[in-house]
Scaffold this motif. Structure first.
Motif, PDB file in Angstrom:
ATOM      1  N   UNK A  50      -5.960 -12.199   1.267  1.00 33.96           N
ATOM      2  CA  UNK A  50      -4.767 -12.394   0.447  1.00 33.96           C
ATOM      3  C   UNK A  50      -4.894 -11.715  -0.897  1.00 33.96           C
ATOM      4  N   UNK A  51      -6.090 -11.732  -1.481  1.00 29.00           N
ATOM      5  CA  UNK A  51      -6.310 -11.043  -2.759  1.00 29.00           C
ATOM      6  C   UNK A  51      -6.022  -9.549  -2.619  1.00 29.00           C
ATOM      7  N   UNK A  52      -6.496  -8.955  -1.541  1.00 32.67           N
ATOM      8  CA  UNK A  52      -6.273  -7.519  -1.338  1.00 32.67           C
ATOM      9  C   UNK A  52      -4.789  -7.242  -1.100  1.00 32.67           C
ATOM     10  N   UNK A  53      -4.172  -8.087  -0.285  1.00 38.25           N
ATOM     11  CA  UNK A  53      -2.780  -7.862   0.119  1.00 38.25           C
ATOM     12  C   UNK A  53      -1.818  -7.894  -1.047  1.00 38.25           C
ATOM     13  N   UNK A  54      -2.027  -8.807  -1.991  1.00 38.63           N
ATOM     14  CA  UNK A  54      -1.045  -9.012  -3.061  1.00 38.63           C
ATOM     15  C   UNK A  54      -1.188  -7.976  -4.175  1.00 38.63           C
ATOM     16  N   UNK A  55      -0.925  -6.717  -3.824  1.00 43.29           N
ATOM     17  CA  UNK A  55      -0.862  -5.618  -4.797  1.00 43.29           C
ATOM     18  C   UNK A  55      -2.125  -5.514  -5.649  1.00 43.29           C
ATOM     19  N   UNK A  56      -3.265  -5.545  -4.986  1.00 42.21           N
ATOM     20  CA  UNK A  56      -4.540  -5.438  -5.700  1.00 42.21           C
ATOM     21  C   UNK A  56      -4.764  -4.008  -6.190  1.00 42.21           C
ATOM     22  N   UNK A  57      -5.782  -3.849  -7.006  1.00 43.57           N
ATOM     23  CA  UNK A  57      -6.140  -2.518  -7.509  1.00 43.57           C
ATOM     24  C   UNK A  57      -6.508  -1.589  -6.362  1.00 43.57           C
ATOM     25  N   UNK A  58      -6.993  -2.144  -5.269  1.00 46.34           N
ATOM     26  CA  UNK A  58      -7.404  -1.349  -4.115  1.00 46.34           C
ATOM     27  C   UNK A  58      -6.212  -0.770  -3.356  1.00 46.34           C
ATOM     28  N   UNK A  59      -5.023  -1.296  -3.594  1.00 48.08           N
ATOM     29  CA  UNK A  59      -3.792  -0.781  -2.973  1.00 48.08           C
ATOM     30  C   UNK A  59      -2.966   0.000  -3.995  1.00 48.08           C
ATOM     31  N   UNK A  60      -3.642   0.683  -4.882  1.00 52.31           N
ATOM     32  CA  UNK A  60      -3.024   1.538  -5.909  1.00 52.31           C
ATOM     33  C   UNK A  60      -2.188   0.743  -6.904  1.00 52.31           C
ATOM     34  N   UNK A  61      -2.637  -0.453  -7.232  1.00 53.96           N
ATOM     35  CA  UNK A  61      -1.970  -1.192  -8.299  1.00 53.96           C
ATOM     36  C   UNK A  61      -2.143  -0.464  -9.622  1.00 53.96           C
ATOM     37  N   UNK A  62      -1.098  -0.339 -10.386  1.00 52.50           N
ATOM     38  CA  UNK A  62      -1.162   0.420 -11.647  1.00 52.50           C
ATOM     39  C   UNK A  62      -1.772  -0.398 -12.773  1.00 52.50           C
ATOM     40  N   UNK A  63      -1.403  -1.662 -12.850  1.00 55.21           N
ATOM     41  CA  UNK A  63      -1.924  -2.525 -13.907  1.00 55.21           C
ATOM     42  C   UNK A  63      -2.194  -3.894 -13.297  1.00 55.21           C
ATOM     43  N   UNK A  64      -3.462  -4.287 -13.301  1.00 54.13           N
ATOM     44  CA  UNK A  64      -3.866  -5.566 -12.700  1.00 54.13           C
ATOM     45  C   UNK A  64      -4.581  -6.411 -13.749  1.00 54.13           C
ATOM     46  N   UNK A  84       0.826  -1.209   0.000  1.00 55.96           N
ATOM     47  CA  UNK A  84       0.000   0.000   0.000  1.00 55.96           C
ATOM     48  C   UNK A  84       0.861   1.259   0.000  1.00 55.96           C
ATOM     49  N   UNK A  85       1.999   1.199   0.679  1.00 53.87           N
ATOM     50  CA  UNK A  85       2.885   2.361   0.784  1.00 53.87           C
ATOM     51  C   UNK A  85       3.711   2.575  -0.472  1.00 53.87           C
ATOM     52  N   UNK A  86       3.942   1.537  -1.255  1.00 52.86           N
ATOM     53  CA  UNK A  86       4.847   1.610  -2.411  1.00 52.86           C
ATOM     54  C   UNK A  86       4.296   2.541  -3.479  1.00 52.86           C
ATOM     55  N   UNK A  87       5.168   3.379  -4.014  1.00 54.48           N
ATOM     56  CA  UNK A  87       4.778   4.316  -5.078  1.00 54.48           C
ATOM     57  C   UNK A  87       5.444   3.983  -6.413  1.00 54.48           C
ATOM     58  N   UNK A  88       6.202   2.899  -6.474  1.00 55.63           N
ATOM     59  CA  UNK A  88       6.835   2.498  -7.731  1.00 55.63           C
ATOM     60  C   UNK A  88       5.792   1.867  -8.646  1.00 55.63           C
ATOM     61  N   UNK A  89       6.088   1.700  -9.939  1.00 53.04           N
ATOM     62  CA  UNK A  89       5.159   0.990 -10.822  1.00 53.04           C
ATOM     63  C   UNK A  89       4.857  -0.409 -10.289  1.00 53.04           C
ATOM     64  N   UNK A  90       3.570  -0.762 -10.261  1.00 48.27           N
ATOM     65  CA  UNK A  90       3.146  -2.066  -9.734  1.00 48.27           C
ATOM     66  C   UNK A  90       2.252  -2.749 -10.769  1.00 48.27           C
ATOM     67  N   UNK A  91       2.708  -3.890 -11.243  1.00 47.65           N
ATOM     68  CA  UNK A  91       1.966  -4.685 -12.224  1.00 47.65           C
ATOM     69  C   UNK A  91       1.668  -6.041 -11.586  1.00 47.65           C
ATOM     70  N   UNK A  92       0.388  -6.451 -11.621  1.00 48.73           N
ATOM     71  CA  UNK A  92      -0.024  -7.687 -10.954  1.00 48.73           C
ATOM     72  C   UNK A  92      -0.786  -8.578 -11.924  1.00 48.73           C
ATOM     73  N   UNK A  93      -0.471  -9.868 -11.891  1.00 47.63           N
ATOM     74  CA  UNK A  93      -1.163 -10.857 -12.725  1.00 47.63           C
ATOM     75  C   UNK A  93      -1.642 -11.982 -11.815  1.00 47.63           C
ATOM     76  N   UNK A  94      -2.955 -12.237 -11.823  1.00 49.75           N
ATOM     77  CA  UNK A  94      -3.531 -13.332 -11.041  1.00 49.75           C
ATOM     78  C   UNK A  94      -3.608 -14.549 -11.952  1.00 49.75           C
TER      79      UNK A  94
END
Length: 619
Positions: free
Chosen positions: A519-533, A501-511
């Motif tokens: 666990x879904x929320x925790x792993x860099x979800x769109x709700x934690x400012x994920x850039x591309x999910x 949630x604190x990270x401001x670097x580019x974050x790309x997530x693939x489920x």
């Protein structure tokens, strides 16, 4: 008027040493004597004939001086009757086998102050290069360990290391320490190049007083730490020390405090790497613990706060140093160590490889290297079938990671600890990225205390140094059980959530498959400012698994029917896509191309958190 007598300079004892003279010198003497009275010449030849031994030949230059002395008597040469011709003079001397005069002993002038200083510097430099001496170096090699200078030489590019404070020595005088002064004081410090990039180093020398840390030893380390901060370059510490130098008392402890403070100041500013290559005990262990990465060498290094003897005395536990704090313990059980190597050579090569992925400091991004591995690679069709149809069947997530990154090259961090999650550095089109991926082969990919802590620290490092994060998700939630709950799963699990949630670097997530509950929320979800999910067609995004949900929903009804209904509605990524919680559904074979495109798009991303002195994460 008669000429004044010539005073012949004779060595002590009054006789002339005996030594054969070269032919050319004979003729020079004869030529000089030819103009002198026969009485003087006969006296010279007679003394030469009586000489018994020689102490060193008289050089040609000195013969010229003797001849000039003989030829410069006061007055003029005598009549022809009292002179000898050149030929007869030479014949007279040759009759006695060409004996010559040795030079009188000369008085040597004492060396100048500068010559003495130069010699002292030379001696100290030689002492610094020799460390504790040949015997201790041989003992170091017998244990399968390199010396501090050998390690530095292997770590840096050839000929690039430049040492600082080579001649610095301790100032201790208690317990006879004034007689045990070594140039360098047991640590080699300076800077060099790794793949052409500046890196600072401090390498402790166990052959010098056991590598113990004194006040001046600490000063040397602090100096290179300050310089690394000043210029913005990574710092590598090669630890091989017996701990604080007890002869200096509190001064050595103060030295540790100065080092720890700089470790904290440098955290998040420059990459800090510790390599344990020998003993590291007591307070000394906290400097490696404060650095970003700690590595160890199997069978020759260990870390612990209290040694086996103290443990045995206090708790009656009989444990060896290796079992208590060896590389296997810290790389598999405690997680203190980020990697273990079989030999020191492998360790140093591994450190060089790690540095190649890292930026110099938080002021600049990691170097983008030329890559021949394009985003449109055509050998990824196998990813379309890698996930089993059975939702409970395991598969190797590492194989997927190696398929989508450049050249299949993943530099994994903590590969033996918390194996249910993968962390490491890789490149995509030459750009360094941080990989975080659940591993279904271990605990079905569940998050637990250890995996949450491991991933959280890695995510925070990447965020501190502007390294983009690529997350691959397949996890059914947090691991249930009393052991986890009693040991603080909630608090430790929150660390990973906080880090993402604190990270401001580019974050790309693939489920790739399961993404359940918290666990879904925790792993860099769109709700934690994920850039591309994104989600693969095999993804299941839901509050929980179908069977667990049916137990609650059915409430005594047909559980099988409830399970089928739940799977049809939620065991797919469609609802998440409809809500915009994922940006799109990907064919697995397109994953590399899409991630590369997003990383290129997000390379100039600008995002800042609200101003604060610092956050209060759940430690």
């Amino acid at each position: 008027r008669r000429p004044k007598k010539t005073a012949l300079l004779l060595p002590p004892g009054g006789t002339l040493p005996r030594r054969p003279m070269a032919q050319s010198s004979t003729w020079k003497l004869a030529q000089a004597c030819a103009l002198q009275p026969l009485r003087i010449v006969n006296s010279l030849v007679k003394q030469a004939a009586q000489a018994q031994a020689a102490t060193g030949p008289l050089g040609v230059g000195r013969w010229h001086g003797a001849c000039r002395t003989l030829s410069t008597h006061t007055g003029t040469p005598r009549t022809a009757g009292s002179q000898r011709t050149l030929a007869s003079m030479a014949e007279l001397i040759d009759d006695d086998d060409d004996y010559v005069l040795d030079a009188p002993t000369l008085k040597h002038e004492p060396p100048s102050v500068k010559e003495v200083a130069r010699q002292r510097v030379s001696d100290l430099e030689r002492q610094a290069l020799e460390g504790g001496g040949p015997d201790r170096i041989a003992s170091q090699h017998a244990r399968g360990k390199l010396t501090a200078r050998e390690r530095v030489s292997l770590l840096f590019d050839d000929g690039t290391f430049r040492e600082t404070d080579m001649l610095k020595a301790h100032r201790g005088t208690d317990f006879g320490m004034e007689k045990k002064r070594f140039a360098g004081d047991g640590v080699v410090t300076g800077q060099g190049k790794i793949f052409g990039r500046t890196v600072f180093v401090c390498s402790q020398d166990f052959t010098v007083l056991g590598g113990s840390l004194s006040e001046t030893h600490a000063e040397k380390i602090c100096k290179v730490m300050d310089r690394a901060m000043l210029v913005g370059a990574p710092l590598i510490c090669l630890n091989d020390s017996g701990g604080a130098r007890i002869q200096e008392g509190i001064a050595s402890l103060a030295g540790y405090g100065e080092v720890f403070q700089r470790n904290v100041n440098a955290s998040g500013v420059i990459p800090q790497i510790s390599v344990i290559m020998g003993p590291c005990a007591g307070g000394a262990v906290y400097s490696p613990a404060l650095t970003d990465f700690t590595f160890m060498v199997r069978d020759s290094s260990y870390m612990f706060v209290t040694g086996p003897e103290v443990v045995r005395a206090v708790t009656n536990e009989d444990v060896t140093a290796e079992a208590l704090g060896g590389a296997q313990t810290h790389s598999r059980v405690s997680g203190v160590c980020h990697g273990a190597f079989d030999t020191e050579l492998e360790a140093l090569e591994g450190i060089r490889r790690l540095v190649s992925f890292l930026p110099q400091s938080n002021r600049e991004k990691a170097e983008v290297l030329p890559s021949l591995d394009t985003r449109d690679r055509t050998d990824l069709a196998c990813l379309d079938t890698v996930v089993p149809d059975d939702p409970n069947a395991p598969y190797d997530m590492r194989a997927i990671v190696e398929k989508i990154v450049d050249d299949g090259d993943l530099n994994e961090i903590q590969p033996e600890y918390a194996r249910n999650i993968i962390t490491g550095f890789a490149r995509m089109e030459g750009r360094t990225v941080g990989i975080v991926a659940n591993q279904p082969l271990e605990l079905a990919g569940c998050l637990d205390i250890d995996s949450s802590t491991k991933a959280a620290r890695f995510v925070r490092f990447c965020d501190a140094f502007d390294v983009p994060l690529v997350s691959l998700v397949d996890m059914p939630g947090f691991l249930p059980g009393t052991v986890q709950e009693y040991n603080g799963l909630i608090r430790h699990g929150a660390k990973l959530l906080f880090a993402y949630a604190e990270a401001t670097v580019p974050k790309v997530t693939v489920i790739t498959r399961k993404a359940y509950g918290g666990g879904y929320i925790t792993m860099s979800s769109k709700h934690l400012r994920g850039d591309a999910n994104y989600a693969w067609p095999t993804a299941e995004i839901a509050v929980m698994g179908a069977k667990g949900a049916a137990e609650i929903i059915a409430r005594g009804k047909d559980k099988a029917q409830a399970t089928r209904e739940y799977e049809e509605k939620f065991a797919n990524p469609i609802m998440a896509a409809e809500r915009g919680f994922v940006d799109g559904l990907l064919r697995p074979s397109e994953t590399r191309r899409v991630i590369c495109e997003d990383l290129e798009l997000l390379q100039d991303k600008q995002l800042k958190n609200p101003w604060k002195k610092h956050a209060n994460m759940p430690l």
